[in-house]
Scaffold this motif. Structure first.
Motif, PDB file in Angstrom:
ATOM      1  N   ALA A  97      40.529  39.224  -0.300  1.00 28.17           N
ATOM      2  CA  ALA A  97      40.145  39.342  -1.714  1.00 28.17           C
ATOM      3  C   ALA A  97      41.135  38.579  -2.591  1.00 28.17           C
ATOM      4  CB  ALA A  97      40.083  40.806  -2.123  1.00 28.17           C
ATOM      5  N   TRP A  98      42.431  38.738  -2.303  1.00 32.75           N
ATOM      6  CA  TRP A  98      43.425  38.016  -3.103  1.00 32.75           C
ATOM      7  C   TRP A  98      43.307  36.509  -2.903  1.00 32.75           C
ATOM      8  CZ3 TRP A  98      45.910  38.123  -7.267  1.00 32.75           C
ATOM      9  CH2 TRP A  98      46.958  37.219  -7.518  1.00 32.75           C
ATOM     10  N   GLU A  99      43.048  36.075  -1.689  1.00 32.59           N
ATOM     11  CA  GLU A  99      42.872  34.647  -1.428  1.00 32.59           C
ATOM     12  C   GLU A  99      41.734  34.085  -2.281  1.00 32.59           C
ATOM     13  OE1 GLU A  99      43.753  31.002   0.157  1.00 32.59           O
ATOM     14  OE2 GLU A  99      44.877  32.868   0.399  1.00 32.59           O
ATOM     15  N   ALA A 100      40.700  34.893  -2.481  1.00 33.41           N
ATOM     16  CA  ALA A 100      39.534  34.440  -3.237  1.00 33.41           C
ATOM     17  C   ALA A 100      39.796  34.362  -4.739  1.00 33.41           C
ATOM     18  CB  ALA A 100      38.358  35.371  -2.968  1.00 33.41           C
ATOM     19  N   VAL A 101      40.578  35.308  -5.288  1.00 30.89           N
ATOM     20  CA  VAL A 101      40.717  35.375  -6.752  1.00 30.89           C
ATOM     21  C   VAL A 101      42.079  34.916  -7.265  1.00 30.89           C
ATOM     22  CG1 VAL A 101      39.022  37.235  -6.937  1.00 30.89           C
ATOM     23  CG2 VAL A 101      41.449  37.809  -6.713  1.00 30.89           C
ATOM     24  N   LYS A 102      42.967  34.491  -6.389  1.00 28.80           N
ATOM     25  CA  LYS A 102      44.347  34.212  -6.808  1.00 28.80           C
ATOM     26  C   LYS A 102      44.449  33.104  -7.855  1.00 28.80           C
ATOM     27  CE  LYS A 102      45.328  31.026  -2.971  1.00 28.80           C
ATOM     28  NZ  LYS A 102      46.161  30.818  -1.750  1.00 28.80           N
ATOM     29  N   ASN A 103      43.434  32.222  -7.918  1.00 29.44           N
ATOM     30  CA  ASN A 103      43.478  31.135  -8.899  1.00 29.44           C
ATOM     31  C   ASN A 103      42.756  31.471 -10.203  1.00 29.44           C
ATOM     32  OD1 ASN A 103      44.958  29.253  -7.284  1.00 29.44           O
ATOM     33  ND2 ASN A 103      43.096  28.871  -6.096  1.00 29.44           N
ATOM     34  N   ALA A 104      42.304  32.701 -10.328  1.00 29.20           N
ATOM     35  CA  ALA A 104      41.626  33.111 -11.560  1.00 29.20           C
ATOM     36  C   ALA A 104      42.634  33.231 -12.701  1.00 29.20           C
ATOM     37  CB  ALA A 104      40.918  34.450 -11.346  1.00 29.20           C
TER      38      ALA A 104
ATOM     39  N   ALA B  69      27.827  33.203 -13.208  1.00 26.38           N
ATOM     40  CA  ALA B  69      29.117  33.632 -13.768  1.00 26.38           C
ATOM     41  C   ALA B  69      29.403  32.949 -15.096  1.00 26.38           C
ATOM     42  CB  ALA B  69      30.238  33.356 -12.773  1.00 26.38           C
ATOM     43  N   LYS B  70      29.055  31.672 -15.202  1.00 22.34           N
ATOM     44  CA  LYS B  70      29.268  30.953 -16.473  1.00 22.34           C
ATOM     45  C   LYS B  70      28.390  31.531 -17.584  1.00 22.34           C
ATOM     46  CE  LYS B  70      30.929  26.521 -14.703  1.00 22.34           C
ATOM     47  NZ  LYS B  70      30.672  25.067 -14.556  1.00 22.34           N
ATOM     48  N   GLN B  71      27.183  31.957 -17.222  1.00 23.72           N
ATOM     49  CA  GLN B  71      26.335  32.590 -18.223  1.00 23.72           C
ATOM     50  C   GLN B  71      26.889  33.961 -18.610  1.00 23.72           C
ATOM     51  OE1 GLN B  71      23.930  31.545 -20.113  1.00 23.72           O
ATOM     52  NE2 GLN B  71      23.595  33.559 -21.030  1.00 23.72           N
TER      53      GLN B  71
ATOM     54  N   ALA C 296      35.872  32.276  -4.757  1.00 23.38           N
ATOM     55  CA  ALA C 296      36.942  31.339  -5.115  1.00 23.38           C
ATOM     56  C   ALA C 296      36.447  30.314  -6.133  1.00 23.38           C
ATOM     57  CB  ALA C 296      37.461  30.635  -3.861  1.00 23.38           C
ATOM     58  N   GLY C 297      35.193  29.874  -5.974  1.00 19.63           N
ATOM     59  CA  GLY C 297      34.610  28.927  -6.926  1.00 19.63           C
ATOM     60  C   GLY C 297      34.481  29.521  -8.308  1.00 19.63           C
ATOM     61  N   VAL C 298      34.037  30.770  -8.376  1.00 18.94           N
ATOM     62  CA  VAL C 298      33.923  31.454  -9.666  1.00 18.94           C
ATOM     63  C   VAL C 298      35.306  31.609 -10.297  1.00 18.94           C
ATOM     64  CG1 VAL C 298      33.331  33.642 -10.788  1.00 18.94           C
ATOM     65  CG2 VAL C 298      31.789  32.669  -9.077  1.00 18.94           C
ATOM     66  N   ALA C 299      36.290  32.018  -9.496  1.00 23.04           N
ATOM     67  CA  ALA C 299      37.654  32.214 -10.007  1.00 23.04           C
ATOM     68  C   ALA C 299      38.231  30.923 -10.585  1.00 23.04           C
ATOM     69  CB  ALA C 299      38.555  32.730  -8.886  1.00 23.04           C
ATOM     70  N   LYS C 300      37.883  29.809  -9.985  1.00 20.85           N
ATOM     71  CA  LYS C 300      38.405  28.519 -10.430  1.00 20.85           C
ATOM     72  C   LYS C 300      37.717  28.030 -11.704  1.00 20.85           C
ATOM     73  CE  LYS C 300      38.988  23.732  -8.832  1.00 20.85           C
ATOM     74  NZ  LYS C 300      38.751  22.780  -7.717  1.00 20.85           N
ATOM     75  N   GLU C 301      36.414  28.249 -11.800  1.00 18.51           N
ATOM     76  CA  GLU C 301      35.639  27.627 -12.886  1.00 18.51           C
ATOM     77  C   GLU C 301      35.415  28.508 -14.104  1.00 18.51           C
ATOM     78  OE1 GLU C 301      32.416  25.078 -12.065  1.00 18.51           O
ATOM     79  OE2 GLU C 301      32.862  24.895  -9.937  1.00 18.51           O
ATOM     80  N   VAL C 302      35.538  29.817 -13.963  1.00 18.89           N
ATOM     81  CA  VAL C 302      35.293  30.722 -15.100  1.00 18.89           C
ATOM     82  C   VAL C 302      36.635  31.262 -15.560  1.00 18.89           C
ATOM     83  CG1 VAL C 302      34.166  32.834 -15.857  1.00 18.89           C
ATOM     84  CG2 VAL C 302      32.999  31.316 -14.250  1.00 18.89           C
TER      85      VAL C 302
END
Length: 512
Positions: free
Chosen positions: A84-91, A32-34, A59-65
């Motif tokens: 799905a929302w739980e996973a991306v809510k911090n994006a 995802a970072k790439q 969730a990790g991708v949403a937090k770091e990218v």
């Protein structure tokens, strides 16, 4: 300024659906970072309801990218959408992607529902997703095999329910470009609120048409395209990001669109996905395949040497390919390419030397598929003039070494004038000691750039073949030798390389 095409990358979701592929959470974040460096607009990071591990990964991708929209896929059911929302809510910019089957065959045999039930469910679930975010995408799955009038109806109702992106999927790779173009035109003509949403296309490659279909969709109104790196994905794969992006860039005169992809990051992304997916990129894959910028025909090589654009419509540097254009020498290569390649290796051959070396090369190329630089160096050096006159000869090598002793080598060499030279040296190991002693005697100090050993035959009495490469003043010289004693083989190989270096220097001096 040209209108923008939004790039929706689904490598981490549909790409991961390739049989045999499973990314770890750490690998997903790294990819995802790439993709973020690449300039992808939307990253579909996964299908969070599928496993707890994928929920964690998304969730990790949403937090770091933070430089792209992060999207999670969900079936048109409340639990999927909540997860799905739980996973991306911090994006920084979260998206929920809701889908449901819309072809009669899939509704009847997979969902066991009729059209009205599917319409009601889709509308309700898009509305449910829109409670979490205004960035909701809806896909009528298998749309290219569905009744177009049903597609119009479900799209209209889902836009009214809150969908801001409408993705038209060719879920089984069934569409033909002309047919798909007609479907897109009809959607714009028959869905009265279509202007309220961005229209997207998702292609599968079952008939090998997904790139053509994607470009056709763009020509007929799609402003988002769903793609994967290297085209990986379910069954025969998805549309390749690199193919669509480079088609838009290379043929901007025809398409008239642009995207925000940094194309110089394409090759790096391709190699990263190849590594973590375990799916090798086929050699003839467009844009990123090993052979994409390699030329084997003598006619093509001659053109490339005169002007790269005669046989290349893209510059490999624009894709980030470090080795650039490559002229591969083989049975179809011509004298011009052979001569230029030898000059790049540091050899300047007379006409007579070139004739002998080229004839030897053609003979070898008929027997061997790949002729690499080592083969060429051996061919040319075997045909250089005055080799015998310049040669040093090794008369004796003696080595003392052990786990409690300093490796020491004593050598007796005969110089080109016939004089006997003896000296000794110590080193980090017996081979290093031999090379240091040889340097002391000859007065030559090239850089050793490669040392390799392989067995010539099997068994305890097998010969070991040593290959070494040395470099001096930007030119490379190769030496090979075989012996049942690896130390002796190493000494002979180094001596051979030194002789080739001396001979080449003498030839260059004679030419002025």
């Amino acid at each position: 300024m040209a209108e923008k095409i939004y790039i929706f990358d689904t490598t981490l979701r549909d790409g991961e659906q390739s049989a045999g592929v499973a990314f770890t959470p750490r690998e997903k974040v790294e990819i995802a970072k790439q993709l973020e460096k690449l300039g992808v607009d939307i990253i579909e990071a996964g299908f969070p309801c599928s496993t707890p591990g994928d929920l964690e990964a998304v969730a990790g991708v949403a937090k770091e990218v933070r430089g792209a929209t992060i999207c999670a896929l969900a079936r048109a059911v409340p639990a999927d959408i909540d997860t799905a929302w739980e996973a991306v809510k911090n994006a920084a910019d979260p998206r929920i992607h809701v889908f449901i089957n819309t072809s009669d065959i899939q509704m009847a045999h997979q969902l066991h529902k009729d059209r009205e039930q599917v319409l009601t469910q889709a509308e309700a679930m898009v509305r449910h997703a829109a409670k979490y975010t205004s960035n909701v995408e809806f896909s009528p799955m298998d749309a290219t095999r569905a009744d177009p009038h049903f597609v119009y109806a479900i799209v209209q109702r889902c836009i009214d329910a809150g969908a801001t992106t409408i993705n038209i999927p060719d879920s089984v790779g069934y569409a033909i470009p002309e047919e798909l173009g007609g479907l897109f035109r009809s959607i714009f003509e028959n869905v009265p609120n279509i202007h309220k949403a961005r229209v997207s296309f998702h292609g599968q490659n079952d008939l090998g048409l997904c790139t053509a279909n994607t470009l056709t969709a763009i020509q007929n109104g799609a402003r988002q395209v769903e793609v994967t790196i290297n085209g990986i994905g379910e069954r025969a794969g998805n549309t390749s990001l690199e193919e669509v992006v480079m088609a838009l860039k290379t043929r901007k005169d025809f398409f008239g669109f642009q995207c925000d992809i940094n194309t110089r990051e394409i090759y790096r992304a391709s190699k990263l996905v190849e590594k973590y997916s375990g799916m090798p990129v086929q050699w003839n894959k467009a844009i990123v395949g090993k052979n994409a910028f390699r030329h084997g025909s003598g006619i093509h090589q001659d053109g490339i040497l005169k002007l790269r654009e005669t046989w290349e419509i893209m510059d490999p540097a624009e894709i980030g390919i470090p080795q650039g254009t490559q002229l591969v020498l083989g049975k179809l290569s011509g004298r011009h390419a052979f001569k230029i390649h030898m000059e790049e290796l540091g050899y300047e051959l007379t006409d007579e030397e070139l004739n002998r070396a080229f004839a030897a090369f053609k003979e070898l190329a008929d027997k061997k598929m790949d002729v690499d630089d080592r083969d060429l160096e051996a061919i040319v050096n075997d045909n250089l003039r005055d080799m015998a006159e310049a040669a040093w000869r090794m008369d004796m090598v003696q080595v003392s070494a052990g786990d409690h002793a300093t490796p020491t080598a004593t050598l007796r060499l005969i110089d080109p004038q016939g004089n006997v030279r003896i000296d000794a040296a110590t080193g980090t190991g017996p081979v290093d000691a031999v090379y240091r002693a040889m340097n002391r005697i000859t007065g030559l100090t090239p850089e050793l750039t490669e040392f390799s050993v392989k067995s010539v035959t099997e068994g305890i009495d097998a010969q070991g073949e040593v290959t070494i490469r040395i470099e001096q003043d930007g030119k490379t010289y190769t030496g090979r030798a075989a012996d049942t004693d690896i130390i002796v083989a190493s000494a002979r190989a180094y001596m051979s390389a030194l002789n080739r270096m001396v001979t080449a220097a003498k030839v260059a001096t004679a030419r002025g």
